[in-house]
Design an enzyme around this catalytic site. Structure first.
Site, PDB file in Angstrom:
ATOM      1  N   LYS A 129       0.822  -1.222   0.000  1.00 47.72           N
ATOM      2  CA  LYS A 129       0.000   0.000   0.000  1.00 47.72           C
ATOM      3  C   LYS A 129       0.849   1.262   0.000  1.00 47.72           C
ATOM      4  O   LYS A 129       0.561   2.199  -0.735  1.00 47.72           O
ATOM      5  CB  LYS A 129      -0.942   0.010   1.208  1.00 47.72           C
ATOM      6  CG  LYS A 129      -2.041  -1.033   1.166  1.00 47.72           C
ATOM      7  CD  LYS A 129      -3.066  -0.821   2.262  1.00 47.72           C
ATOM      8  CE  LYS A 129      -2.470  -0.897   3.653  1.00 47.72           C
ATOM      9  NZ  LYS A 129      -1.877  -2.237   3.942  1.00 47.72           N
ATOM     10  N   ARG A 162      -9.514   2.857   9.274  1.00 49.97           N
ATOM     11  CA  ARG A 162      -8.975   1.552   9.679  1.00 49.97           C
ATOM     12  C   ARG A 162     -10.077   0.592  10.097  1.00 49.97           C
ATOM     13  O   ARG A 162      -9.863  -0.607  10.206  1.00 49.97           O
ATOM     14  CB  ARG A 162      -7.994   1.759  10.838  1.00 49.97           C
ATOM     15  CG  ARG A 162      -7.213   0.523  11.265  1.00 49.97           C
ATOM     16  CD  ARG A 162      -6.298   0.840  12.427  1.00 49.97           C
ATOM     17  NE  ARG A 162      -7.057   1.299  13.602  1.00 49.97           N
ATOM     18  CZ  ARG A 162      -6.508   1.897  14.647  1.00 49.97           C
ATOM     19  NH1 ARG A 162      -5.214   2.150  14.652  1.00 49.97           N
ATOM     20  NH2 ARG A 162      -7.252   2.264  15.673  1.00 49.97           N
ATOM     21  N   ARG A 190      11.700 -10.802   4.711  1.00 47.26           N
ATOM     22  CA  ARG A 190      12.524  -9.583   4.777  1.00 47.26           C
ATOM     23  C   ARG A 190      13.680  -9.738   5.756  1.00 47.26           C
ATOM     24  O   ARG A 190      13.529 -10.322   6.820  1.00 47.26           O
ATOM     25  CB  ARG A 190      11.662  -8.381   5.203  1.00 47.26           C
ATOM     26  CG  ARG A 190      10.766  -7.872   4.110  1.00 47.26           C
ATOM     27  CD  ARG A 190      10.211  -6.496   4.420  1.00 47.26           C
ATOM     28  NE  ARG A 190       9.404  -6.452   5.624  1.00 47.26           N
ATOM     29  CZ  ARG A 190       8.257  -5.775   5.722  1.00 47.26           C
ATOM     30  NH1 ARG A 190       7.794  -5.108   4.694  1.00 47.26           N
ATOM     31  NH2 ARG A 190       7.586  -5.771   6.863  1.00 47.26           N
ATOM     32  N   ARG A 239      13.274  -8.794  11.723  1.00 46.59           N
ATOM     33  CA  ARG A 239      12.632  -8.073  12.812  1.00 46.59           C
ATOM     34  C   ARG A 239      11.578  -8.969  13.468  1.00 46.59           C
ATOM     35  O   ARG A 239      10.956  -9.799  12.814  1.00 46.59           O
ATOM     36  CB  ARG A 239      11.949  -6.799  12.304  1.00 46.59           C
ATOM     37  CG  ARG A 239      12.903  -5.799  11.669  1.00 46.59           C
ATOM     38  CD  ARG A 239      12.198  -4.504  11.331  1.00 46.59           C
ATOM     39  NE  ARG A 239      10.958  -4.753  10.573  1.00 46.59           N
ATOM     40  CZ  ARG A 239      10.146  -3.793  10.136  1.00 46.59           C
ATOM     41  NH1 ARG A 239      10.432  -2.529  10.388  1.00 46.59           N
ATOM     42  NH2 ARG A 239       9.060  -4.087   9.450  1.00 46.59           N
ATOM     43  N   ARG A 245      -1.181 -10.159  12.562  1.00 46.59           N
ATOM     44  CA  ARG A 245      -1.541  -8.884  11.919  1.00 46.59           C
ATOM     45  C   ARG A 245      -2.623  -9.098  10.865  1.00 46.59           C
ATOM     46  O   ARG A 245      -3.521  -8.274  10.703  1.00 46.59           O
ATOM     47  CB  ARG A 245      -0.298  -8.256  11.279  1.00 46.59           C
ATOM     48  CG  ARG A 245       0.725  -7.735  12.290  1.00 46.59           C
ATOM     49  CD  ARG A 245       2.039  -7.381  11.635  1.00 46.59           C
ATOM     50  NE  ARG A 245       1.892  -6.332  10.632  1.00 46.59           N
ATOM     51  CZ  ARG A 245       2.830  -6.017   9.732  1.00 46.59           C
ATOM     52  NH1 ARG A 245       3.959  -6.706   9.709  1.00 46.59           N
ATOM     53  NH2 ARG A 245       2.639  -5.051   8.884  1.00 46.59           N
TER      54      ARG A 245
END
Length: 219
Positions: A13, A88, A127, A161, A172
């Protein structure tokens, strides 16, 4: 144009918002930027948000809504904007509806970036960040370093992370499905939702989105 951009974490996004806002010549308004700007400027809303964040609590809807309202009333947003991260949830969407109605404005489209859940997990969990410089980002599949675990740029250690772990990503996603995804149905009832695939190269997704916003076949 007045557009809301929605999609799960890992859908790209932020990247798409920047390109689309540039192509449409409207400001990109993201929740993260709103928080940072208000906190750094010491606004009343910023102070409230910081107090909640420092206490480890979620910022209440009314604070986020107030920040968004102030930003959308700025001169550069008079003829349009691209909202990223706001609304949201359905309560925020209804507040946005009321704000726009009171200003005799309306949304042009809600752009829904669609990505399979397994792809989201693959994108985020793969990542790796350099400990020396967090701007050096690699991916175990899409942009792997020449030497595993070592930054190509400075030789620093690459690490994952905590919030990029598969377990955290799936949590999430569950939050997204529970809290944010319902706004798609809210806007679909208004005939505003345009869904496109967010798979492929960045420029391909941008062109797909622009075509959809023009009312063309976005396949």
């Amino acid at each position: 144009m007045r557009i809301v951009l929605v999609g799960p974490p890992g859908a790209g996004k932020g990247t798409q918002a920047a390109f689309l806002a540039g192509n449409l010549s409207v400001p990109h308004i993201s929740t993260g930027d709103l928080f940072r700007a208000n906190i750094s400027q010491g606004t009343e809303l910023g102070k409230q948000a910081k107090a909640y964040m420092d206490a480890g609590n979620l910022v209440p809807d009314e604070v986020t809504i107030g920040m968004a309202k102030d930003r959308m009333e700025q001169p550069d947003a008079e003829h349009g904007f691209l909202l990223d991260g706001f609304p949201r949830n359905v309560a925020q969407a209804k507040a946005l509806d009321a704000m726009l109605q009171s200003a005799d404005m309306k949304l042009d489209a809600v752009l829904d970036l669609e990505v399979p859940e397994d792809e989201v997990v693959k994108r985020i969990a793969g990542r790796r960040i350099c400990r020396n410089d967090s701007a050096h980002v690699f991916h175990v599949t899409y942009s792997a370093p020449k030497q595993e675990g070592v930054c190509d740029v400075c030789g620093g250690e690459l690490y994952q992370r905590d919030d990029d772990s598969e377990e955290t990503v799936r949590t999430r996603l569950e939050v997204y499905h529970t809290q944010t995804e319902p706004i798609i149905d809210h806007y679909r009832a208004q005939g505003l939702v345009v869904t496109i695939s967010a798979l492929g190269k960045v420029d391909e997704v941008t062109e797909r989105a622009m075509a959809a916003l023009r009312g063309e076949n976005a396949a």
